[in-house]
Design an enzyme around this catalytic site. Structure first.
Site, PDB file in Angstrom:
ATOM      1  N   HIS B  56       0.819  -1.208   0.000  1.00 26.96           N
ATOM      2  CA  HIS B  56       0.000   0.000   0.000  1.00 26.96           C
ATOM      3  C   HIS B  56       0.856   1.262   0.000  1.00 26.96           C
ATOM      4  O   HIS B  56       0.376   2.337   0.339  1.00 26.96           O
ATOM      5  CB  HIS B  56      -0.903   0.033   1.233  1.00 26.96           C
ATOM      6  CG  HIS B  56      -1.730  -1.191   1.435  1.00 26.96           C
ATOM      7  ND1 HIS B  56      -2.565  -1.673   0.456  1.00 26.96           N
ATOM      8  CD2 HIS B  56      -1.839  -2.046   2.486  1.00 26.96           C
ATOM      9  CE1 HIS B  56      -3.163  -2.770   0.913  1.00 26.96           C
ATOM     10  NE2 HIS B  56      -2.725  -3.027   2.123  1.00 26.96           N
ATOM     11  N   HIS B 218      -6.808  -4.735  -1.328  1.00 24.59           N
ATOM     12  CA  HIS B 218      -6.035  -5.978  -1.243  1.00 24.59           C
ATOM     13  C   HIS B 218      -6.231  -6.875  -2.454  1.00 24.59           C
ATOM     14  O   HIS B 218      -6.090  -8.093  -2.360  1.00 24.59           O
ATOM     15  CB  HIS B 218      -6.394  -6.735   0.035  1.00 24.59           C
ATOM     16  CG  HIS B 218      -6.053  -5.957   1.259  1.00 24.59           C
ATOM     17  ND1 HIS B 218      -6.963  -5.141   1.884  1.00 24.59           N
ATOM     18  CD2 HIS B 218      -4.894  -5.825   1.930  1.00 24.59           C
ATOM     19  CE1 HIS B 218      -6.374  -4.555   2.918  1.00 24.59           C
ATOM     20  NE2 HIS B 218      -5.128  -4.954   2.969  1.00 24.59           N
TER      21      HIS B 218
END
Lengths: 207, 332
Positions: B56, B218
């Protein structure tokens, strides 16, 4: 179950996870984030290292060490859940050699730990959906006069059936729950790894 | 799979080594896998840490520095950090005034942070946990694990970080962090899937003319799949989800982020921001502060997330306070 059998169980789990890493990852890819196989492999590989280091006297020592190692190495939800389960199982196996009844209560302690931490109930499409029928089948077999090996074999079958049954469920816990109805039609990776763990127990208890 | 890797097993370690080499203001402990400020703070202040799966970036390591986080603990790709790591970050951030854990609401993250908070408590470190759950694509109900934490994490870390820097106490820092989260809503749309190094294959197959609506960060599929539409239409869907969850009045002032998920050109992010700002202007809502760029990514996913925070005067003042981190830097 003595310390040697507990060790053999963990080694058998590590081998089974290694063999099924890709399957677990692909199942997780469908409804999660594609890390379950790699995380479980890393965790159980760390367990083998941790167990190789030290002489451990009781099955409890082996399994508590296994649980602590999983918590320190897996991450995600699987680390705390399986880690807590193995620690709880281990704490219930303090003596040098546990009988089948004691193994049953230890496995039950493990299930309680998983349910407490994850707040999941049967039908949520999680580890609990394989673990719950496994413990029930283990208990049933003992009632019917079977020994550890027979009980473990029945538990493995029940865990596998439980894992397959998650396919039609809609996930209500964990990352798969974000998909809502789209989680239906895929087998749960956590229930699948639980089935591998019970199959490994069945394999080592017949040796 | 084509990626810049030495081996899928060493991606995190290798990336952390690079982060350390690139940013002398950061101190990276490769053994404990934590990122801390290289210089200070040397006074008692509330510590602020966050962590979560890697993939991320710049979240969270890129937000370590003066005015924001004291430490970050990155897990494996898309996997929460383990309790030992979180405990190490908590110890490193502790200056005697307590530590706030900023945790994105995912089952694994919550469990691992909870275990670490208990261990830290045993050592006498006061910990407050703030959950971030801003993603309106997921309904908070008994049928889900609750809303996901996504873009609002940047707002929470910036504003709570500034409050900690100006000397607020532990409960004060936790309180404003919770307030920022409660005032923020996000929604994301993906044009492509992403591939984790460990799996080597995309998380889902998406035909050229379809998009995933309501995705997380995700690589998992979204809430539903739709035909590709014009940017104006896609933004309308996202803003509708955000504004129907938290209606805004013309008097409200907002902080708005248009965030790339890793594989979206800045050109398109600005195009999307233009549409977002038109929607808000149409409703008479003031956009007081903006952020456009890649802040909370999902590896190489092409997609965008929109986060809107209804900000009060204190939040805006703290947003404007100086910050010096690799990914956010102003006023210093």
């Amino acid at each position: 179950m003595d310390a040697a059998l507990a060790r053999a169980w963990v080694q058998a789990i590590a081998a089974a996870i290694d063999e099924h890493t890709d399957q677990l990852t692909q199942l997780d890819s469908a409804i999660g984030d594609a890390d379950h196989g790699a995380n479980m492999r890393r965790g159980f590989s760390a367990c083998l290292d941790a167990l190789a280091d030290t002489p451990l006297e009781t099955p409890g020592d082996v399994l508590v060490r296994t649980g602590a190692t999983l918590i320190s190495s897996v991450g995600g939800a699987a680390g705390p859940l399986y880690g807590s389960a193995f620690r709880a199982i281990g704490r219930a196996l303090a003596g040098p050699d546990a009988g089948a009844e004691q193994v049953l209560s230890a496995l039950t302690e493990g299930l309680t730990a998983v349910k407490r931490l994850g707040a999941a109930v049967p039908g949520d499409k999680t580890i609990v959906d394989a673990y719950t029928p496994a413990v029930a089948a283990f208990e049933q077999e003992l009632w019917e006069g079977g020994g550890l090996a027979a009980a473990a074999a029945h538990a493995a079958e029940a865990a596998e059936a439980g894992a397959r049954a998650t396919t039609t469920m809609q996930a209500r816990k964990g990352r798969a729950s974000y998909l809502g109805p789209r989680s239906v039609g895929h087998q749960d990776p956590g229930a699948t790894s639980t089935a591998l763990i019970f199959r490994a127990l069945a394999e080592v208890t017949v040796r | 799979m084509k990626k810049f890797l030495n081996s899928p097993d060493t991606v995190l370690a290798d990336a952390l080594a690079g982060l350390a080499a690139a940013h002398p203001d950061l101190s990276v402990d490769l053994d404990q896998r934590i990122i801390t400020r290289a210089h200070g703070p040397h006074r008692a202040k509330v510590g602020l840490i966050s962590g979560g799966g890697s993939g991320h970036e710049p979240l969270h390591g890129g937000f370590v520095g003066a005015g924001m986080l004291d430490a970050a603990c990155p897990g494996e790709v898309f996997t929460s950090p383990v309790p030992d790591q979180i405990l190490a970050a908590t110890r490193a951030a502790d200056r005697g005034a307590g530590v706030v854990h900023i945790v994105k609401n995912y089952t694994g993250d919550v469990m691992n942070f909870q275990m670490a908070a208990e261990l830290a408590g045993d050592e006498g470190i006061a910990v407050r946990t703030v959950l971030v759950d801003d993603d309106v694509a997921v309904q908070d109900s008994t049928y889900t694990a609750g809303r996901r934490g996504t873009g609002a994490t940047v707002f929470v870390e910036k504003i709570a970080g500034a409050h900690a820097e100006e000397g607020a106490d532990l409960d004060g820092v936790a309180e404003i962090a919770r307030r920022v989260n409660a005032a923020s809503r996000s929604f994301a749309v993906a044009l492509t899937a992403c591939t984790t190094p460990a799996s080597g294959r995309p998380g889902f197959d998406l035909p050229d003319d379809e998009i995933e609506v309501g995705v997380g960060i995700h690589g998992e599929p979204g809430r539903r799949r739709e035909k590709l539409a014009g940017a104006k239409e896609i933004v309308a869907t996202a803003m509708d989800a955000i504004l129907s969850d938290q209606p805004l009045d013309p008097a409200d002032r907002t902080i708005v982020m248009v965030n790339g998920l890793g594989g979206t050109p800045l050109l398109e992010l600005y195009l999307v921001f233009g549409e977002v700002s038109a929607v808000l202007a149409d409703k008479g809502i003031t956009v007081a502060r903006t952020l456009v760029g890649n802040y909370v990514t999902s590896l190489e996913m092409a997609g965008v997330s929109i986060t809107v925070c209804r900000a009060d005067e204190q939040m805006l003042a703290l947003w404007d306070a100086p910050v010096r981190t690799p990914a956010l830097r102003w006023g210093c």
